[in-house]
Write a protein that holds these residues in place. Structure first.
Motif, PDB file in Angstrom:
ATOM      1  N   GLN A 184       0.784  -1.275   0.023  1.00 16.43           N
ATOM      2  CA  GLN A 184      -0.091  -0.042   0.145  1.00 16.43           C
ATOM      3  C   GLN A 184       0.807   1.329  -0.095  1.00 16.43           C
ATOM      4  O   GLN A 184       0.663   2.305  -0.638  1.00 16.43           O
ATOM      5  CB  GLN A 184      -1.051  -0.120   1.361  1.00 16.43           C
ATOM      6  N   SER A 185       1.992   1.217   0.528  1.00 19.50           N
ATOM      7  CA  SER A 185       2.710   2.262   0.940  1.00 19.50           C
ATOM      8  C   SER A 185       3.439   2.757  -0.640  1.00 19.50           C
ATOM      9  O   SER A 185       3.645   3.902  -1.229  1.00 19.50           O
ATOM     10  CB  SER A 185       3.842   2.166   1.883  1.00 19.50           C
ATOM     11  N   VAL A 186       3.913   1.519  -1.277  1.00 19.24           N
ATOM     12  CA  VAL A 186       4.578   1.741  -2.713  1.00 19.24           C
ATOM     13  C   VAL A 186       3.451   2.263  -3.542  1.00 19.24           C
ATOM     14  O   VAL A 186       3.703   3.111  -4.566  1.00 19.24           O
ATOM     15  CB  VAL A 186       5.063   0.267  -2.989  1.00 19.24           C
ATOM     16  N   ASN A 187       2.338   1.546  -3.611  1.00 21.18           N
ATOM     17  CA  ASN A 187       1.328   1.953  -4.331  1.00 21.18           C
ATOM     18  C   ASN A 187       0.770   3.566  -4.215  1.00 21.18           C
ATOM     19  O   ASN A 187       0.778   4.224  -5.123  1.00 21.18           O
ATOM     20  CB  ASN A 187      -0.126   0.995  -4.093  1.00 21.18           C
ATOM     21  N   ARG A 188       0.817   4.001  -2.985  1.00 23.04           N
ATOM     22  CA  ARG A 188       0.445   5.401  -2.697  1.00 23.04           C
ATOM     23  C   ARG A 188       1.337   6.393  -3.324  1.00 23.04           C
ATOM     24  O   ARG A 188       1.039   7.224  -3.961  1.00 23.04           O
ATOM     25  CB  ARG A 188       0.139   5.500  -1.159  1.00 23.04           C
ATOM     26  N   GLN A 189       2.861   5.818  -3.195  1.00 24.43           N
ATOM     27  CA  GLN A 189       3.710   6.794  -3.821  1.00 24.43           C
ATOM     28  C   GLN A 189       3.879   6.734  -5.362  1.00 24.43           C
ATOM     29  O   GLN A 189       4.112   7.813  -6.107  1.00 24.43           O
ATOM     30  CB  GLN A 189       5.161   6.478  -3.269  1.00 24.43           C
ATOM     31  N   LEU A 190       3.761   5.512  -5.898  1.00 25.29           N
ATOM     32  CA  LEU A 190       3.715   5.422  -7.362  1.00 25.29           C
ATOM     33  C   LEU A 190       2.541   6.399  -8.080  1.00 25.29           C
ATOM     34  O   LEU A 190       2.352   6.996  -8.988  1.00 25.29           O
ATOM     35  CB  LEU A 190       3.649   3.759  -7.572  1.00 25.29           C
ATOM     36  N   LYS A 191       1.052   6.033  -7.366  1.00 22.51           N
ATOM     37  CA  LYS A 191       0.008   6.763  -7.617  1.00 22.51           C
ATOM     38  C   LYS A 191       0.167   8.236  -7.711  1.00 22.51           C
ATOM     39  O   LYS A 191      -0.059   9.100  -8.589  1.00 22.51           O
ATOM     40  CB  LYS A 191      -1.175   6.562  -6.928  1.00 22.51           C
ATOM     41  N   GLU A 192       0.906   8.846  -6.621  1.00 19.76           N
ATOM     42  CA  GLU A 192       1.186  10.316  -6.521  1.00 19.76           C
ATOM     43  C   GLU A 192       2.299  10.730  -7.862  1.00 19.76           C
ATOM     44  O   GLU A 192       2.068  11.796  -8.468  1.00 19.76           O
ATOM     45  CB  GLU A 192       2.148  10.537  -5.272  1.00 19.76           C
ATOM     46  N   TRP A 193       3.363   9.826  -8.084  1.00 15.79           N
ATOM     47  CA  TRP A 193       4.120  10.207  -9.341  1.00 15.79           C
ATOM     48  C   TRP A 193       3.374   9.825 -10.546  1.00 15.79           C
ATOM     49  O   TRP A 193       3.627  10.721 -11.632  1.00 15.79           O
ATOM     50  CB  TRP A 193       5.419   9.211  -9.108  1.00 15.79           C
ATOM     51  N   GLU A 194       2.474   8.845 -10.582  1.00 15.50           N
ATOM     52  CA  GLU A 194       1.735   8.826 -11.810  1.00 15.50           C
ATOM     53  C   GLU A 194       0.866  10.306 -12.110  1.00 15.50           C
ATOM     54  O   GLU A 194       0.646  10.510 -13.287  1.00 15.50           O
ATOM     55  CB  GLU A 194       0.725   7.697 -11.785  1.00 15.50           C
ATOM     56  N   LYS A 196       1.615  12.940 -11.556  1.00 13.79           N
ATOM     57  CA  LYS A 196       2.537  13.973 -11.968  1.00 13.79           C
ATOM     58  C   LYS A 196       3.302  13.762 -13.516  1.00 13.79           C
ATOM     59  O   LYS A 196       4.045  14.387 -13.734  1.00 13.79           O
ATOM     60  CB  LYS A 196       3.691  14.212 -10.978  1.00 13.79           C
ATOM     61  N   ALA A 197       2.884  12.645 -13.974  1.00 15.33           N
ATOM     62  CA  ALA A 197       3.154  12.065 -15.232  1.00 15.33           C
ATOM     63  C   ALA A 197       4.510  11.649 -15.128  1.00 15.33           C
ATOM     64  O   ALA A 197       5.479  11.745 -16.197  1.00 15.33           O
ATOM     65  CB  ALA A 197       3.008  13.081 -16.297  1.00 15.33           C
ATOM     66  N   ILE A 198       5.258  11.342 -14.021  1.00 22.45           N
ATOM     67  CA  ILE A 198       6.621  10.868 -13.916  1.00 22.45           C
ATOM     68  C   ILE A 198       6.639   9.462 -14.394  1.00 22.45           C
ATOM     69  O   ILE A 198       7.656   9.022 -14.949  1.00 22.45           O
ATOM     70  CB  ILE A 198       7.012  10.850 -12.544  1.00 22.45           C
ATOM     71  N   LEU A 199       5.663   8.803 -14.448  1.00 24.73           N
ATOM     72  CA  LEU A 199       5.539   7.392 -14.592  1.00 24.73           C
ATOM     73  C   LEU A 199       4.321   6.826 -14.910  1.00 24.73           C
ATOM     74  O   LEU A 199       3.302   7.533 -14.773  1.00 24.73           O
ATOM     75  CB  LEU A 199       6.191   6.204 -13.702  1.00 24.73           C
ATOM     76  N   ARG A 200       3.832   5.587 -15.528  1.00 24.37           N
ATOM     77  CA  ARG A 200       2.692   5.211 -15.820  1.00 24.37           C
ATOM     78  C   ARG A 200       2.708   3.756 -15.342  1.00 24.37           C
ATOM     79  O   ARG A 200       3.362   2.844 -15.538  1.00 24.37           O
ATOM     80  CB  ARG A 200       2.490   5.164 -17.303  1.00 24.37           C
ATOM     81  N   LEU A 201       1.481   3.391 -14.491  1.00 21.95           N
ATOM     82  CA  LEU A 201       1.478   2.087 -13.840  1.00 21.95           C
ATOM     83  C   LEU A 201       0.430   1.090 -14.873  1.00 21.95           C
ATOM     84  O   LEU A 201      -0.727   1.654 -15.408  1.00 21.95           O
ATOM     85  CB  LEU A 201       0.664   2.154 -12.706  1.00 21.95           C
ATOM     86  N   GLU A 202       0.931  -0.008 -15.153  1.00 19.17           N
ATOM     87  CA  GLU A 202       0.008  -1.033 -15.705  1.00 19.17           C
ATOM     88  C   GLU A 202       0.285  -2.211 -14.841  1.00 19.17           C
ATOM     89  O   GLU A 202       1.246  -2.498 -13.915  1.00 19.17           O
ATOM     90  CB  GLU A 202       0.274  -1.178 -17.202  1.00 19.17           C
ATOM     91  N   TYR A 203      -0.363  -3.251 -15.232  1.00 20.66           N
ATOM     92  CA  TYR A 203      -0.468  -4.430 -14.433  1.00 20.66           C
ATOM     93  C   TYR A 203       1.040  -5.039 -14.661  1.00 20.66           C
ATOM     94  O   TYR A 203       1.379  -5.587 -15.671  1.00 20.66           O
ATOM     95  CB  TYR A 203      -1.671  -5.583 -14.942  1.00 20.66           C
TER      96      TYR A 203
END
Length: 218
Positions: A184-194, A196-203
């Protein structure tokens, strides 16, 4: 495979090892070798993927990293004669080249230039391990996560370029195990960066979009 890929060897050494290797196929969830098993071979992934991990007395698993196609590994235990210090488990059907310990030692003894290559490889792994320890102790989660994503580009044999997105086959669960935090901590941080268009998450994939921003975070 490129010469600067983490765990890769020079074309000449790679070809020599391949000419002497046997083949083994392992399926998702199967173990190639387990913690405490004897060092009986030098390995390379032909295709597929292996998770490298250790487990504590309470059963909690810490993922150290991933082995991808083109990466050689197992030399540390062969040189030391000590049992393997970690588990390697397939995350998908994986074909592995296997060079027996006897063949490995004979080849290295006959070719000093190959021994030098392996010394560099061991040093590279040691540097990676020390960086991982330092990050775990000293740095905040955002910095550690950014550094882990950047390090993954080298482990996966890719190069960060300013203008090109880089896709990493790595799950949020794997990242959480590597960093010793909750998914959950990792997901929260990645979503924040997503956002901001720093990265994109896919399965099962993280695509790095803004490498400059990620480097700044790291």
């Amino acid at each position: 495979m490129t010469s600067n890929q983490w765990g890769a060897l020079s074309p000449g050494f790679d070809a020599e090892l391949r000419s002497m290797a046997g083949e083994r196929r392992i399926h998702r969830g199967d173990i190639l070798f387990a913690h405490g098993s004897p060092p009986d071979a030098f390995y390379c992934i032909e295709q597929g993927r292996l998770r490298v991990s250790v487990s504590g007395p309470n059963g909690r698993e810490a993922v150290i990293g991933m082995y991808e196609a083109g990466q050689w590994f197992g030399e540390v235990s062969l040189f030391s004669g000590a049992p393997h210090p970690y588990d390697t488990r397939a995350t998908e059907t994986t074909d592995v080249l296997v060079v027996t310990a006897a063949v490995f030692h004979r080849l290295v003894a006959d070719r000093p230039e190959f021994l030098l290559e392996l010394t560099r490889l061991v040093s590279q792994r040691l540097r990676f391990a020390l960086d991982w320890i330092d990050e775990t102790i000293l740095l905040s989660l955002p910095v550690r996560l950014a550094r882990r994503l950047i390090a993954a580009t080298a482990i996966h044999g890719q190069t960060l370029r300013h203008s090109e997105p880089v896709s990493l086959r790595i799950s949020q669960e794997e990242l959480s195990h590597m960093l010793g935090v909750s998914r959950q901590s990792v997901n929260r941080q990645l979503k924040e960066w997503e956002a901001k268009a720093i990265l994109r998450l896919e399965y099962g994939t993280v695509t790095l979009l803004d490498q400059d921003a990620l480097r700044a975070l790291a």
